[in-house]
Design a protein around this motif. Structure first.
Motif, mmCIF file in Angstrom:
data_model
loop_
_atom_site.group_PDB
_atom_site.id
_atom_site.type_symbol
_atom_site.label_atom_id
_atom_site.label_comp_id
_atom_site.label_asym_id
_atom_site.label_seq_id
_atom_site.Cartn_x
_atom_site.Cartn_y
_atom_site.Cartn_z
ATOM 1 N N ALA A 97 0.857 -1.187 0.000
ATOM 2 C CA ALA A 97 0.000 0.000 0.000
ATOM 3 C C ALA A 97 0.893 1.236 0.000
ATOM 4 O O ALA A 97 1.983 1.233 0.573
ATOM 5 C CB ALA A 97 -0.893 0.006 1.236
ATOM 6 N N PRO A 99 -0.257 4.748 0.982
ATOM 7 C CA PRO A 99 -1.356 5.624 1.396
ATOM 8 C C PRO A 99 -1.233 7.055 0.877
ATOM 9 O O PRO A 99 -2.229 7.643 0.457
ATOM 10 C CB PRO A 99 -1.284 5.593 2.924
ATOM 11 N N GLY A 102 -2.621 7.151 -2.393
ATOM 12 C CA GLY A 102 -3.967 6.595 -2.511
ATOM 13 C C GLY A 102 -4.004 5.192 -3.082
ATOM 14 O O GLY A 102 -5.019 4.773 -3.649
ATOM 15 N N LEU A 103 -2.916 4.437 -2.918
ATOM 16 C CA LEU A 103 -2.836 3.094 -3.490
ATOM 17 C C LEU A 103 -2.947 2.029 -2.409
ATOM 18 O O LEU A 103 -2.213 2.049 -1.427
ATOM 19 C CB LEU A 103 -1.507 2.913 -4.232
ATOM 20 N N GLU A 104 -3.856 1.103 -2.622
ATOM 21 C CA GLU A 104 -4.019 -0.026 -1.706
ATOM 22 C C GLU A 104 -2.981 -1.099 -2.009
ATOM 23 O O GLU A 104 -2.421 -1.133 -3.105
ATOM 24 C CB GLU A 104 -5.419 -0.637 -1.876
ATOM 25 N N ALA A 105 -2.754 -1.985 -1.064
ATOM 26 C CA ALA A 105 -1.875 -3.133 -1.304
ATOM 27 C C ALA A 105 -2.494 -3.998 -2.399
ATOM 28 O O ALA A 105 -3.714 -4.067 -2.538
ATOM 29 C CB ALA A 105 -1.701 -3.941 -0.026
ATOM 30 N N ARG A 140 -8.217 -1.722 -11.120
ATOM 31 C CA ARG A 140 -9.325 -1.485 -10.207
ATOM 32 C C ARG A 140 -9.482 0.018 -10.018
ATOM 33 O O ARG A 140 -8.572 0.671 -9.509
ATOM 34 C CB ARG A 140 -9.045 -2.158 -8.876
ATOM 35 N N ASP A 143 -6.621 2.489 -10.741
ATOM 36 C CA ASP A 143 -5.412 2.637 -9.931
ATOM 37 C C ASP A 143 -4.172 2.026 -10.568
ATOM 38 O O ASP A 143 -3.066 2.291 -10.127
ATOM 39 C CB ASP A 143 -5.621 2.119 -8.508
ATOM 40 N N ARG A 147 -0.428 3.546 -10.013
ATOM 41 C CA ARG A 147 0.687 2.767 -9.464
ATOM 42 C C ARG A 147 1.869 2.767 -10.431
ATOM 43 O O ARG A 147 3.012 2.913 -10.019
ATOM 44 C CB ARG A 147 0.275 1.337 -9.149
#
Length: 168
Positions: A97, A99, A102-105, A140, A143, A147
């Motif tokens: 992640a 944060p 704004g990127l999740e794992a 998703r 994102d 990334r």
């Protein structure tokens, strides 16, 4: 690549290899690194293969495949290739992640890095004098682009390619 790999969760990661080998010298070097590789003649398996027990040197050019190897095999494999094209894919455990971006794992299913050596594409069909890095991430909510840009920024580079969707 080392910097990108350092940002990934790679504790249980593996590396896969695909290549088109055209010369006896490159073949000897690659077999030194990966002695039990699977291969078949570029003209088709009926013209020679590891499965049939044929001598790969008698069947050049050949396509080679080797899967699920330890990460320490990647650099010797790349060094052995000379001018021949290949794809080296790191199957990662995940992307962490981020944060602040704004990127999740991202889980292992969606976390890969591929270096195409002497080729622009993943299938060694577009020859090149250099290498290309392909970043594989989950699509998703858009994102994947965020990334890829974030990763490029971390290595002092920039995203210059195109986003492609591929079924896994």
């Amino acid at each position: 690549m080392r910097t990108l790999l350092g940002m990934a969760d790679a504790g249980q990661a593996e590396v896969d290899f695909e290549a088109v080998i055209r010369s006896p010298d490159v073949l000897a070097q690659v077999r030194h690194v990966l002695p039990d590789l699977e291969w078949w003649a570029s003209a088709g398996k009926e013209h020679g293969s590891s499965e049939a027990g044929d001598n790969p040197a008698d069947c050049l050019p050949i396509r080679v495949f080797d899967w699920c190897r330890p990460l320490d095999r990647a650099e010797p494999f790349i060094a052995a290739l000379g001018p021949d094209p290949a794809a080296v894919r790191w199957d990662l455990d995940g992307w962490p992640a981020v944060p602040e971006a704004g990127l999740e794992a991202i889980s292992q299913k969606y976390a890969y890095l591929t270096l195409t050596v002497n080729s622009r594409d993943l299938y060694q069909d577009e020859p090149s004098q250099d290498h290309t890095v392909h970043v594989h991430v989950r699509n998703r909510n858009g994102d994947q682009v965020a990334r890829v840009h974030w990763l490029a920024d971390q290595v002092g580079g920039r995203f210059t390619g195109r986003v492609e969707l591929a079924p896994l």
